[in-house]
Design a protein around this motif. Structure first.
Motif, PDB file in Angstrom:
ATOM      1  N   ALA A  41      30.666  44.047  49.665  1.00 58.93           N
ATOM      2  CA  ALA A  41      28.969  44.050  49.496  1.00 58.93           C
ATOM      3  C   ALA A  41      28.507  42.535  47.845  1.00 58.93           C
ATOM      4  O   ALA A  41      27.493  41.990  48.440  1.00 58.93           O
ATOM      5  N   ILE A  42      28.974  43.303  46.854  1.00 55.86           N
ATOM      6  CA  ILE A  42      28.076  42.649  45.789  1.00 55.86           C
ATOM      7  C   ILE A  42      29.239  42.189  45.176  1.00 55.86           C
ATOM      8  O   ILE A  42      28.613  41.894  43.951  1.00 55.86           O
ATOM      9  N   ASP A  43      30.033  41.397  46.271  1.00 57.73           N
ATOM     10  CA  ASP A  43      31.059  40.501  45.565  1.00 57.73           C
ATOM     11  C   ASP A  43      31.960  40.939  44.141  1.00 57.73           C
ATOM     12  O   ASP A  43      31.955  39.950  43.383  1.00 57.73           O
ATOM     13  N   VAL A  44      32.216  41.655  44.393  1.00 57.71           N
ATOM     14  CA  VAL A  44      33.505  42.342  42.809  1.00 57.71           C
ATOM     15  C   VAL A  44      34.601  42.026  42.735  1.00 57.71           C
ATOM     16  O   VAL A  44      34.990  41.080  41.688  1.00 57.71           O
ATOM     17  N   LEU A  45      34.921  42.250  44.415  1.00 59.80           N
ATOM     18  CA  LEU A  45      36.790  42.728  44.910  1.00 59.80           C
ATOM     19  C   LEU A  45      37.012  40.868  44.569  1.00 59.80           C
ATOM     20  O   LEU A  45      36.735  39.963  44.595  1.00 59.80           O
ATOM     21  N   ASP A  46      38.360  40.957  43.642  1.00 58.09           N
ATOM     22  CA  ASP A  46      38.948  39.622  43.221  1.00 58.09           C
ATOM     23  C   ASP A  46      39.412  38.894  44.967  1.00 58.09           C
ATOM     24  O   ASP A  46      40.061  40.484  45.290  1.00 58.09           O
ATOM     25  N   PRO A  47      39.078  38.582  45.703  1.00 55.94           N
ATOM     26  CA  PRO A  47      39.827  38.449  47.099  1.00 55.94           C
ATOM     27  C   PRO A  47      41.224  38.620  46.580  1.00 55.94           C
ATOM     28  O   PRO A  47      41.730  38.610  48.139  1.00 55.94           O
ATOM     29  N   GLU A  48      42.052  37.889  46.187  1.00 58.14           N
ATOM     30  CA  GLU A  48      43.244  37.566  45.820  1.00 58.14           C
ATOM     31  C   GLU A  48      43.775  39.072  45.918  1.00 58.14           C
ATOM     32  O   GLU A  48      44.885  39.218  46.503  1.00 58.14           O
ATOM     33  N   ASN A  49      43.576  39.589  45.273  1.00 60.24           N
ATOM     34  CA  ASN A  49      44.345  41.015  45.423  1.00 60.24           C
ATOM     35  C   ASN A  49      43.247  42.847  45.185  1.00 60.24           C
ATOM     36  O   ASN A  49      42.805  43.332  43.870  1.00 60.24           O
ATOM     37  N   PRO A  50      41.773  42.385  46.255  1.00 61.01           N
ATOM     38  CA  PRO A  50      41.730  43.323  46.181  1.00 61.01           C
ATOM     39  C   PRO A  50      41.230  44.769  46.159  1.00 61.01           C
ATOM     40  O   PRO A  50      40.934  45.527  45.389  1.00 61.01           O
ATOM     41  N   ARG A  51      43.071  45.240  46.188  1.00 58.89           N
ATOM     42  CA  ARG A  51      43.444  46.747  45.625  1.00 58.89           C
ATOM     43  C   ARG A  51      43.446  46.995  44.544  1.00 58.89           C
ATOM     44  O   ARG A  51      42.898  48.032  44.184  1.00 58.89           O
ATOM     45  N   HIS A  52      43.473  45.508  43.555  1.00 57.42           N
ATOM     46  CA  HIS A  52      43.827  45.707  42.274  1.00 57.42           C
ATOM     47  C   HIS A  52      42.445  47.045  41.575  1.00 57.42           C
ATOM     48  O   HIS A  52      42.548  47.960  41.045  1.00 57.42           O
ATOM     49  N   THR A  53      41.411  46.372  41.948  1.00 54.74           N
ATOM     50  CA  THR A  53      39.945  46.888  41.234  1.00 54.74           C
ATOM     51  C   THR A  53      39.706  48.639  41.935  1.00 54.74           C
ATOM     52  O   THR A  53      39.439  49.422  41.597  1.00 54.74           O
ATOM     53  N   MET A  54      40.059  48.606  42.925  1.00 53.83           N
ATOM     54  CA  MET A  54      39.935  49.341  43.663  1.00 53.83           C
ATOM     55  C   MET A  54      41.000  50.465  42.156  1.00 53.83           C
ATOM     56  O   MET A  54      40.818  51.785  42.550  1.00 53.83           O
ATOM     57  N   ARG A  55      42.065  49.707  42.453  1.00 55.52           N
ATOM     58  CA  ARG A  55      43.060  51.385  41.773  1.00 55.52           C
ATOM     59  C   ARG A  55      42.556  51.396  40.279  1.00 55.52           C
ATOM     60  O   ARG A  55      43.187  52.453  39.920  1.00 55.52           O
ATOM     61  N   ARG A  56      42.410  50.694  40.234  1.00 51.70           N
ATOM     62  CA  ARG A  56      41.495  50.899  38.404  1.00 51.70           C
ATOM     63  C   ARG A  56      40.358  52.308  39.097  1.00 51.70           C
ATOM     64  O   ARG A  56      40.704  53.539  37.355  1.00 51.70           O
ATOM     65  N   LEU A  57      39.554  51.470  38.924  1.00 51.02           N
ATOM     66  CA  LEU A  57      38.442  52.858  39.288  1.00 51.02           C
ATOM     67  C   LEU A  57      39.428  54.134  39.824  1.00 51.02           C
ATOM     68  O   LEU A  57      39.036  55.085  39.188  1.00 51.02           O
TER      69      LEU A  57
END
Lengths: 261, 261
Positions: free
Chosen positions: A217-233
């Motif tokens: 919603a706040i447009d943080v996730l990298d659209p090309e690799n949305p899973r990457h940010t979530m894995r790091r968190l």
């Protein structure tokens, strides 16, 4: 020394045999060091202090530095020779920085502490500390069943008497706690509070889903690799092992982040 | 503090990482204790001393009790706040006798020594000692990733500052020697990522400030107790020991949270 066992019985033996280990200070020059030794002993559950020909004792500096361990000072035995101080001991371990060849074992502090504690089950044992500047004489060294050497930096092996006593009394306490299995109890792996249980797997998954929805919603996730940010968190929070209430706090923040969008 | 690495580089690292462990004394009243700490440090192969608002320093008592560790005293950094003293540290372990509930780990001395030594492979780490009578303030405690508690006799837990420093510097030396002895090299704990260094204290403080500003903006902080939420978040993240890039990720999320409000 004949009345030692009557007038000087260790009180409150505490955990293990530490209270049965005698500390012997030989020819101490500065009375403050006697006080510091008493304080270090009492904090580590030790009570039995013997002083061999101290230069000045009793003394106001000793009392000041004992800082509440007055009972250890008051109970201290004062004698003229090391022989008298350890007459009833079946194990005598001396501290020595000498490089002179010994024909008795030279132990590091933990080994020495384990040894005297083991011996304390059978009767009095002693840890002997020499004079501030000259240590123990050769004759005194010859009364020892073993030596302890604190492995200081070879370029600066200067430990003061109070420091050596502090290290050795801690080594005794440490070994005593290990013997009775208390050392594990000392370490408290912090959950945020005793009454605040660790978050369950399901609670954590709920947090991660909430996070992902919010970050979209706040447009943080990298659209090309949305899973990457979530894995790091995920890795970051899993490492912290959040409690259930911490998960609620984080989700409260996410709820407020989304509100009004 | 910006020139610390130039003017204050530890010399002669000695065995293992002990020389990279900073000792921080906060608000020391008696200059003699600073001298005793310097002596204890040097004997255990440590060099990096920082003093936070000492009452009297330099002072003849400090020099006298350093007893040859003058170089450690001369190299000591003097700053006004704990924040400055540990700004470049990615791990801060505080000594505390408090029974207050913490949500960061409480370790015994050997565990704490192993932890800071492991961390010293990656950059500066700090062991923090509080004031003689009052210890560390709650705010200072909140800068610590973990605490060390020396398991003294519960009936007499009185250790003086010099004694605590002596025990902890010995624990560091002991752990350093064990590390070298076991593997021939310093054992390094696995970091979150080999190429991703742990966040420094200053980076974490930047994160917490950013958090606080953001939580105010999205109306999460309890107006009656705004510090409470921040303390809980602080403990959660300190426990996780975030890497520098994880801090950037979290701040990126905060930036996006604020954007458009």
């Amino acid at each position: 020394m004949e009345s030692r066992t009557d007038e000087h019985r260790p009180i409150d033996p505490g955990p293990g045999a530490a209270a049965r280990v005698r500390v012997v200070l030989v020819g101490t020059t500065h009375p403050g060091n006697i006080g510091s030794a008493a304080r270090a002993m009492k904090a580590m559950g030790m009570r039995d202090l013997a002083l061999v020909a101290p230069e000045r004792f009793p003394h106001a500096d000793a009392t000041a530095l004992a800082s509440g361990a007055d009972d250890v000072l008051a109970g201290a035995t004062v004698v003229d020779t090391l022989t008298e101080a350890v007459a009833d001991c079946h194990q005598v371990v001396g501290t020595s920085a000498r490089t002179r060849t010994h024909s008795v074992p030279v132990l590091e502090p933990d080994g020495a502490a384990s040894r005297v504690l083991g011996g304390a089950g059978e009767g009095p044992v002693a840890l002997v500390f020499g004079r501030e500047h000259s240590g123990l004489t050769n004759e005194e060294l010859d009364h020892c069943h073993a030596f302890v050497r604190i492995p200081t930096d070879p370029d600066f092996s200067s430990l003061n008497l109070a420091g050596s006593v502090q290290i050795m009394t801690w080594a005794v306490r440490r070994a005593a706690l290990a013997d009775v299995g208390e050392s594990g109890a000392v370490v408290r792996q912090a959950s945020a509070a005793e009454r605040d249980p660790a978050a369950t797997h399901a609670e954590l998954e709920g947090l991660f889903e909430h996070y992902e929805k919010t970050l979209e919603a706040i447009d943080v996730l990298d659209p090309e690799n949305p899973r990457h940010t979530m894995r790091r968190l995920r890795h970051l929070y899993l490492r912290a092992e959040p409690t259930a209430s911490e998960v609620r706090l984080l989700r409260g923040i996410l709820t407020h982040t989304l509100r009004g969008r």
